[in-house]
Design an enzyme around this catalytic site. Structure first.
Site, PDB file in Angstrom:
ATOM      1  CB  SER A 130      -4.002  -3.554  18.157  1.00 20.30           C
ATOM      2  OG  SER A 130      -4.911  -3.441  18.681  1.00 20.30           O
ATOM      3  CE  LYS A 184      -0.721  -2.673  19.856  1.00 20.87           C
ATOM      4  NZ  LYS A 184      -0.216  -2.739  21.472  1.00 20.87           N
ATOM      5  CG  HIS A 187      -4.296   1.412  20.472  1.00 18.97           C
ATOM      6  ND1 HIS A 187      -3.750  -0.589  21.327  1.00 18.97           N
ATOM      7  CD2 HIS A 187      -5.241   0.971  19.973  1.00 18.97           C
ATOM      8  CE1 HIS A 187      -4.374  -1.514  21.218  1.00 18.97           C
ATOM      9  NE2 HIS A 187      -6.021  -0.243  20.168  1.00 18.97           N
ATOM     10  CG  ASN A 188      -0.796  -1.543  23.999  1.00 17.19           C
ATOM     11  OD1 ASN A 188      -1.655  -1.340  22.811  1.00 17.19           O
ATOM     12  ND2 ASN A 188      -0.518  -2.295  24.374  1.00 17.19           N
ATOM     13  CD  GLU A 191      -4.939  -2.383  25.363  1.00 21.54           C
ATOM     14  OE1 GLU A 191      -4.682  -2.809  24.236  1.00 21.54           O
ATOM     15  OE2 GLU A 191      -4.394  -3.470  26.520  1.00 21.54           O
TER      16      GLU A 191
HETATM   17  C1  6PG Z   1      -3.577  -5.173  21.423  1.00 18.05           C
HETATM   18  C2  6PG Z   1      -3.167  -5.301  22.642  1.00 18.05           C
HETATM   19  C3  6PG Z   1      -1.853  -6.387  23.420  1.00 18.05           C
HETATM   20  C4  6PG Z   1      -1.378  -6.647  24.123  1.00 18.05           C
HETATM   21  C5  6PG Z   1      -1.851  -5.384  25.498  1.00 18.05           C
HETATM   22  C6  6PG Z   1      -1.530  -5.969  26.872  1.00 18.05           C
HETATM   23  O1  6PG Z   1      -3.893  -4.564  21.022  1.00 18.05           O
HETATM   24  O2  6PG Z   1      -3.539  -6.297  21.190  1.00 18.05           O
HETATM   25  O3  6PG Z   1      -3.045  -4.115  23.916  1.00 18.05           O
HETATM   26  O4  6PG Z   1      -0.952  -5.395  22.889  1.00 18.05           O
HETATM   27  O5  6PG Z   1      -2.365  -6.701  25.186  1.00 18.05           O
HETATM   28  O6  6PG Z   1       0.125  -5.341  25.541  1.00 18.05           O
HETATM   29  O7  6PG Z   1      -0.266  -5.323  27.722  1.00 18.05           O
HETATM   30  P1  6PG Z   1      -0.738  -4.775  28.896  1.00 18.05           P
HETATM   31  O8  6PG Z   1       0.040  -6.423  29.709  1.00 18.05           O
HETATM   32  O9  6PG Z   1       0.294  -4.420  29.436  1.00 18.05           O
HETATM   33  O10 6PG Z   1      -2.094  -5.303  29.936  1.00 18.05           O
END
Ligand code: 6PG
Length: 475
Positions: A130, A184, A187-188, A191
């Site tokens: 990430s 991860k 984590h997302n 996010e």
């Molecule tokens: C990270 C982000 C990266 C990516 C996302 C975007 O941790 O650096 O999470 O992995 O930007 O996966 O996800 P979406 O396109 O689903 O918003």
């Protein structure tokens, strides 16, 4: 050919190249493979003076040049490309070699790949990375999972290149099997939730409070130097002062020209799907996914807007009062998003026997990654007291923090609802909190209904056992 390289990368787009350059800056000799010669050339020309960086379009050359056990990472799109790379690599590898998938692969695919490669003596790691392009170059947060024995070969390299927070590297062994990609994925999910919550705060301040982009820039910048300090708040402050240079001669703000349909690549959805399978309740993440999905139905939203004509009301508070309330509400809701994600990890760790170390998860999320924030530092204390706490809301220090902010969320929600501003994620965060803190939920009624129409049975509060009643319609 002599094996001199410490690390190999398959896929040297921006992320792959940046990770290799980061390794090279830390004294490792690296080699990157790509089908395109210009990418191989670009990688070499970007290397810092005195570092060993090689680009190649010859996969055999790369494999032969790697020290054993070979450490090879791929950064290719999730899905079939990962299997294609494995198929290409397999005849060239030897027992003990390590292959890392650094993309956002679905954790169940990662587990299948581990199971396929293990009997062949190949250690397959799923590793969440990430932090985007800048993170890859100067310090990402990394979430590797797989064979613990093999991790010792990766640890020195990963520790050297990871972001540092609180004096610690933002990388740690995340557990067995597909644990790295699982962490991860969650984590997302967090996010997604944080981004949705920020967008709701923006809507309240903009449409309810009448804040301009300039006001919003200052509010978010100030929040970023307080308790809400985080990567997402920081970039949001920057967004509000970015002019639309591509159009209108830079006289308007770019954010206002961006279409309100959100994209997604699936990691948030997977988080919700897996949480429902386990099952674990993560409503703020679910709602964030649902709101991105709803945003895509722009045509229907426009029609409904004409039909219902919601009149957005101005919120009758001073800008200072409103900003202070929304700041506390966001902090509260961010904690709910983390709490839900961490409770999912606690449950998944047990259910899938992944042995995910929650204290380390918190440590490596403190720097380099998209969800890094000052709030995460509180969870150190929480997990130091109990490393397997199923939900951080059960911690006394967290309770003190949340009780202080609770009124702000209630006020912000009632103001927003009164003003007709959609606040589904904030509402879900408070709803989760209220339900989690209820020693008695109205679910007894649901059990009665289930038993009434389907003889699904229920348990009683006063005696053990499973019961069924012949319920009757009176008319
Ligand atoms: C990270 C982000 C990266 C990516 C996302 C975007 O941790 O650096 O999470 O992995 O930007 O996966 O996800 P979406 O396109 O689903 O918003």
């Amino acid at each position: 050919m002599e094996a001199t390289f410490d690390f190999g990368m398959i896929g040297i787009g921006v992320m792959g190249s940046n990770l290799l350059l980061n390794m090279a800056d830390h004294g490792f000799s690296v080699i990157g493979y790509d089908l395109k010669q210009e990418r191989a050339d670009k990688l070499e020309s970007a290397a810092s003076p005195g570092t060993v960086v090689k680009g190649t379009t010859d996969i055999q050359f790369m494999i032969q040049g790697l020290k054993k056990p070979r450490k090879i990472m791929m950064l290719v799109p999730a899905g079939k490309p990962v299997d294609d790379v494995i198929a290409t690599l397999l005849p060239l590898l030897e027992e003990g070699d390590i292959v890392i998938d650094g993309g956002n692969s679905y954790y169940k695919d990662t587990q299948k790949r581990i199971d396929y490669l293990q009997p062949k003596g190949i250690h397959f790691f799923g590793m969440g990375v990430s932090g985007g392009e800048a993170g890859a170059r100067f310090g990402p947060s990394m979430m590797p999972g797989g064979d613990k024995e093999a991790y010792q070969y990766l640890q020195p390299i990963l520790q050297a290149i990871a972001a540092k927070a609180d004096g610690k590297s933002c990388v740690a062994y995340m557990g067995n099997g597909a644990a790295g990609h699982y962490v991860k994925m969650v984590h997302n999910g967090i996010e997604y939730a944080m981004m949705q919550l920020i967008s709701e705060a923006y809507d309240i301040l903009k449409r309810g409070g009448g804040f301009t982009n300039n006001d919003l820039h200052y509010v978010f910048a100030r929040w970023n130097s307080g308790g809400l300090q985080s990567f997402l708040i920081q970039i949001t402050a920057e967004i509000f002062r970015t002019l639309d240079t591509g159009n209108n001669q830079g006289k308007s703000y770019l954010v206002d020209a961006i279409l309100d349909k959100a994209g997604s690549k699936g990691t948030g959805k997977w988080t919700s799907q897996d949480a429902m399978d386990l099952p674990v309740s993560i409503p703020t993440i679910d709602m964030a996914v649902a709101m991105r999905d709803l945003s895509v139905y722009k045509d229907q939203r426009v029609k409904a807007g004409k039909l219902y004509q919601p009149q957005i009301q101005k919120i009758d508070l001073s800008p200072e009062q409103l900003t202070a309330l929304v700041e506390d509400a966001l902090a509260f809701c961010f904690v709910m998003a983390y709490a839900q994600g961490l409770s999912l990890l606690a449950k998944a760790s047990e259910a899938y026997n992944m042995q995910i170390p929650l204290p380390d998860v918190v440590t490596i999320w403190k720097g380099g990654c998209i969800i890094r924030s000052a709030l995460l530092y509180q969870f150190d204390r929480v997990f130091a007291a109990d490393a397997t706490l199923p939900n951080v809301l059960l911690d006394e220090s967290m309770a003190g923090f949340l009780k202080e902010k609770e009124n702000a969320v209630r006020q912000v929600l009632s103001l927003a609802i009164g003003a007709k501003i959609p606040v589904a994620a904030m509402g879900s965060a408070l709803g989760y909190f209220d339900a989690f803190c209820s020693d008695r939920l109205p679910t007894n009624l649901i059990q009665a209904q289930r038993d009434f129409f389907g003889a699904h049975t229920y348990q009683r509060i006063d005696k053990e056992g499973v019961f069924h009643t012949e319920w009757h319609m009176t008319e």
